[in-house]
Design a protein around this motif. Sequence first.
Motif, PDB file in Angstrom:
ATOM      1  N   ILE A  15       0.858  -1.183   0.000  1.00 43.47           N
ATOM      2  CA  ILE A  15       0.000   0.000   0.000  1.00 43.47           C
ATOM      3  C   ILE A  15       0.895   1.234   0.000  1.00 43.47           C
ATOM      4  O   ILE A  15       1.724   1.426   0.886  1.00 43.47           O
ATOM      5  N   TYR A  16       0.709   2.042  -1.046  1.00 46.80           N
ATOM      6  CA  TYR A  16       1.491   3.263  -1.234  1.00 46.80           C
ATOM      7  C   TYR A  16       0.606   4.487  -1.019  1.00 46.80           C
ATOM      8  O   TYR A  16      -0.628   4.392  -0.949  1.00 46.80           O
ATOM      9  N   SER A  17       1.249   5.647  -0.952  1.00 48.39           N
ATOM     10  CA  SER A  17       0.493   6.898  -1.000  1.00 48.39           C
ATOM     11  C   SER A  17      -0.062   7.055  -2.409  1.00 48.39           C
ATOM     12  O   SER A  17       0.382   6.397  -3.346  1.00 48.39           O
ATOM     13  N   LYS A  18      -1.015   7.931  -2.555  1.00 48.19           N
ATOM     14  CA  LYS A  18      -1.660   8.109  -3.853  1.00 48.19           C
ATOM     15  C   LYS A  18      -0.667   8.506  -4.939  1.00 48.19           C
ATOM     16  O   LYS A  18      -0.776   8.062  -6.085  1.00 48.19           O
TER      17      LYS A  18
ATOM     18  N   LEU B 165       5.677   4.613   1.020  1.00 50.75           N
ATOM     19  CA  LEU B 165       5.261   3.229   1.238  1.00 50.75           C
ATOM     20  C   LEU B 165       4.715   3.111   2.649  1.00 50.75           C
ATOM     21  O   LEU B 165       5.380   3.493   3.610  1.00 50.75           O
ATOM     22  N   TYR B 166       3.486   2.557   2.755  1.00 58.12           N
ATOM     23  CA  TYR B 166       2.825   2.481   4.055  1.00 58.12           C
ATOM     24  C   TYR B 166       2.790   1.068   4.649  1.00 58.12           C
ATOM     25  O   TYR B 166       3.143   0.867   5.797  1.00 58.12           O
ATOM     26  N   LEU B 167       2.320   0.109   3.865  1.00 60.08           N
ATOM     27  CA  LEU B 167       2.095  -1.228   4.407  1.00 60.08           C
ATOM     28  C   LEU B 167       2.443  -2.310   3.387  1.00 60.08           C
ATOM     29  O   LEU B 167       2.359  -2.092   2.178  1.00 60.08           O
TER      30      LEU B 167
ATOM     31  N   VAL C 223       6.660   5.377   5.442  1.00 54.88           N
ATOM     32  CA  VAL C 223       5.863   6.228   6.320  1.00 54.88           C
ATOM     33  C   VAL C 223       4.997   5.394   7.253  1.00 54.88           C
ATOM     34  O   VAL C 223       4.431   4.374   6.852  1.00 54.88           O
ATOM     35  N   ASN C 224       4.902   5.826   8.497  1.00 55.08           N
ATOM     36  CA  ASN C 224       3.985   5.228   9.445  1.00 55.08           C
ATOM     37  C   ASN C 224       2.564   5.576   9.022  1.00 55.08           C
ATOM     38  O   ASN C 224       2.191   6.747   8.965  1.00 55.08           O
ATOM     39  N   SER C 225       1.755   4.556   8.716  1.00 50.34           N
ATOM     40  CA  SER C 225       0.419   4.796   8.173  1.00 50.34           C
ATOM     41  C   SER C 225      -0.546   5.354   9.203  1.00 50.34           C
ATOM     42  O   SER C 225      -1.627   5.819   8.860  1.00 50.34           O
TER      43      SER C 225
END
Length: 388
Positions: A210-213, A218-220, A238-240
């Motif tokens: 799972i990335y940012s838009k 990178l989140y998860l 990044v910490n989501s």
Amino acid sequence: MKKRIIRTLVTMGLAVSVIMPGAQGLAQEMQSVEMRSLGELTDAGDKLKKEEWDKIKIFRGWGHEVWKCGDYTGFLSNDKKAFWINGIKISADTVEVKIPSEINGIKVTKIGAYDFNADYCSIFERFPYEEDKMSAPAYRDGRNITKIVVPEGVKVIGQNTFAHMKNLKRVSLPQSVTTLEHNVFYKDNQLQKVNIAAENKTFKAKKNVIYSKNGKSLYLIYGKVKSITIDAKVRQIVNSESHKVTNNIGALARGIKVFIHKKNKVFGAENGFVYLKKTGELLYYANKSKDPVLPKSIKKITKKTYWCTSYINKFTLSKNVKYVNGNYLPVREGYLRKFYIPGKNKVKFVNCDAIDLQSKVTVYVNRHLKSYYKKVFRKCKNVKVRIG
């Protein structure tokens, strides 16, 4: 003023009428569980239907009041306009779950487990349902659920919300979701697809990541995969939950192999090591080698370093390493026996006493620097410095 007094007296009267019958029998229960009627919610408004909220139990001890309504438990906002679902009662044969967007006209804005055993709990509670054991791990389940649909309006998915669901394969997230807290999909090894609404402005999913838009964060990482490749666009981990930059890839990857796109300008990878190109900080290592050697590109071992390996007997720094935090060396398993520090540069060590936790470690150094490293490790009883 008179209205306020009357309102208070009515509320007190209703409270007494509920608590007084059988008060002696409830004396011990009152320390942890208090029975209250809808009449006490003087600010709740007409949206709370009395026939559905006929008995409300408040569980003390979490720092919050937990409300129960039918098959749902959770927290009610102070203005009674938002509901956070923290538990859903399900039957053992439940396969697909569609979480409601409203409960009794109150919008659901957050879902997620919240209790002392959150690391082991999803939000699903299996039968038999025992209200006094809501927070026990044994009463959190979702073993047969394969699909979950999160409704529009939910903004936050709390930590471990869908954790340990061994048959979960698909999850759909709405446009409204802006926060995915820690370990949302932890140990969901069969999870194949997370569908995120195209209109969502915060997240997008691609190949178990799972990335940012915009693709720069990178989140998860979800599901059981052997390896992932971080895209060329990614600039930060990044910490989501907090949306703060951590670059802690290890906490997400948890043992899988991580490759970096060759055009990525921030992260590099070599022989299982992932590092920051600009600073040379080691971020992550996942390999079965028992005697790893740091690549020349790595210059620092810091609190960002995450080792996902064990049984390392021999470890060699590169000649370019300038800084080492001993707490983040691969020493915790207790198997390290030989530690090589090549080159003529004096490496700055902090927390070097962490190496002393081993039974015996021999540190091999350049002959010109033996006296320097003897001073560095002088307080470490189990460390011997030798030329090698």
